[in-house]
Write a protein that holds these residues in place. Structure first.
Motif, short mmCIF file in Angstrom:
data_model
loop_
_atom_site.label_atom_id
_atom_site.label_comp_id
_atom_site.label_asym_id
_atom_site.label_seq_id
_atom_site.Cartn_x
_atom_site.Cartn_y
_atom_site.Cartn_z
N THR A 52 -7.99 4.13 -2.58
CA THR A 52 -7.75 4.66 -1.24
C THR A 52 -8.81 4.18 -0.24
O THR A 52 -8.55 4.22 0.96
CB THR A 52 -7.66 6.21 -1.24
OG1 THR A 52 -8.85 6.75 -1.81
CG2 THR A 52 -6.43 6.68 -1.99
N HIS A 56 -3.69 2.74 1.81
CA HIS A 56 -2.69 3.57 1.16
C HIS A 56 -2.43 3.09 -0.27
O HIS A 56 -2.57 1.92 -0.57
CB HIS A 56 -1.38 3.54 1.94
CG HIS A 56 -1.45 4.24 3.25
ND1 HIS A 56 -2.10 3.72 4.35
CD2 HIS A 56 -0.94 5.42 3.65
CE1 HIS A 56 -2.00 4.55 5.36
NE2 HIS A 56 -1.29 5.60 4.96
N LEU A 88 -1.89 -1.68 1.50
CA LEU A 88 -1.16 -0.92 0.49
C LEU A 88 -1.44 -1.49 -0.90
O LEU A 88 -1.33 -2.69 -1.12
CB LEU A 88 0.35 -0.97 0.73
CG LEU A 88 1.21 -0.28 -0.34
CD1 LEU A 88 1.02 1.23 -0.29
CD2 LEU A 88 2.67 -0.65 -0.19
N ASN A 142 -2.47 8.61 1.10
CA ASN A 142 -3.13 7.95 2.22
C ASN A 142 -4.62 7.78 1.94
O ASN A 142 -5.13 8.26 0.93
CB ASN A 142 -2.85 8.71 3.54
CG ASN A 142 -3.61 10.03 3.66
OD1 ASN A 142 -4.47 10.38 2.85
ND2 ASN A 142 -3.27 10.79 4.68
N TRP A 160 4.33 4.59 7.52
CA TRP A 160 2.94 5.06 7.39
C TRP A 160 1.93 3.93 7.54
O TRP A 160 0.74 4.19 7.68
CB TRP A 160 2.72 5.75 6.05
CG TRP A 160 3.40 7.07 5.95
CD1 TRP A 160 3.06 8.22 6.61
CD2 TRP A 160 4.52 7.40 5.13
NE1 TRP A 160 3.91 9.23 6.25
CE2 TRP A 160 4.81 8.76 5.34
CE3 TRP A 160 5.31 6.69 4.23
CZ2 TRP A 160 5.85 9.42 4.70
CZ3 TRP A 160 6.35 7.34 3.59
CH2 TRP A 160 6.61 8.69 3.82
#
Length: 163
Positions: A52, A56, A88, A142, A160
């Protein structure tokens, strides 16, 4: 017709209420994601916090025998390709208790491009912490370690992440 003795009825009702309350205590959107440290197929220790810090994380709880997991490999690869540079990390956590070598062969033969965590028994503990019932279970976390999505369908991660 014989009725259940009161003691059996009481035990049955207690079991049902406990089972129902357990299902109700699963992780929900907005809750803090349980932390973990697992081993990747490359032998590196990987923690949720380390992931994290990069952005994400889409946790994919899966098994090699799961046909739905197999059917989504191209989707997970596409998410990795499209969003990895935008922060991500797709992290697949094998929860079938399979040995790393089995998982490694599966990942290689099916061209998994994303991070695969195969720390056999520790993966099972993480699955329990996340109240995983079936595969695939997907959890989007997140950078603040909050759960944004928890379910069995592929989330629209683009809403997101910054395009």
């Amino acid at each position: 017709m014989t009725l259940l003795p009161r003691s059996l009825l009481a035990i049955f009702l207690l079991f049902i209420s406990c089972t129902w309350s357990y299902a109700e205590t699963g992780h929900r959107v907005g809750q803090t994601a349980p932390g973990f440290e697992l081993t990747s197929l490359e032998g590196d220790k990987v923690s949720l916090d380390s992931l994290t810090q990069q952005g994400h994380v889409l946790l994919v709880f899966w098994a090699t025998e799961c046909v739905y997991c197999y059917a989504h490999i191209s989707d997970f690869n596409a998410l990795h390709d499209h969003y990895h540079d935008r922060g991500l990390t797709v992290a697949a956590i094998n929860i079938a208790g399979e040995y790393a070598q089995e998982v490694r062969e599966y990942a290689r033969s099916n061209d998994l491009k994303y991070l695969v965590l195969a720390d056999r028994l520790d993966n099972l503990d993480v699955a329990e912490d996340y109240h995983v019932v079936g595969t695939p279970t997907l959890v989007l976390v997140n950078p603040e370690n909050r759960i944004l999505f928890y379910g069995h369908n592929l989330p629209d991660v683009g809403k997101w992440l910054k395009e």
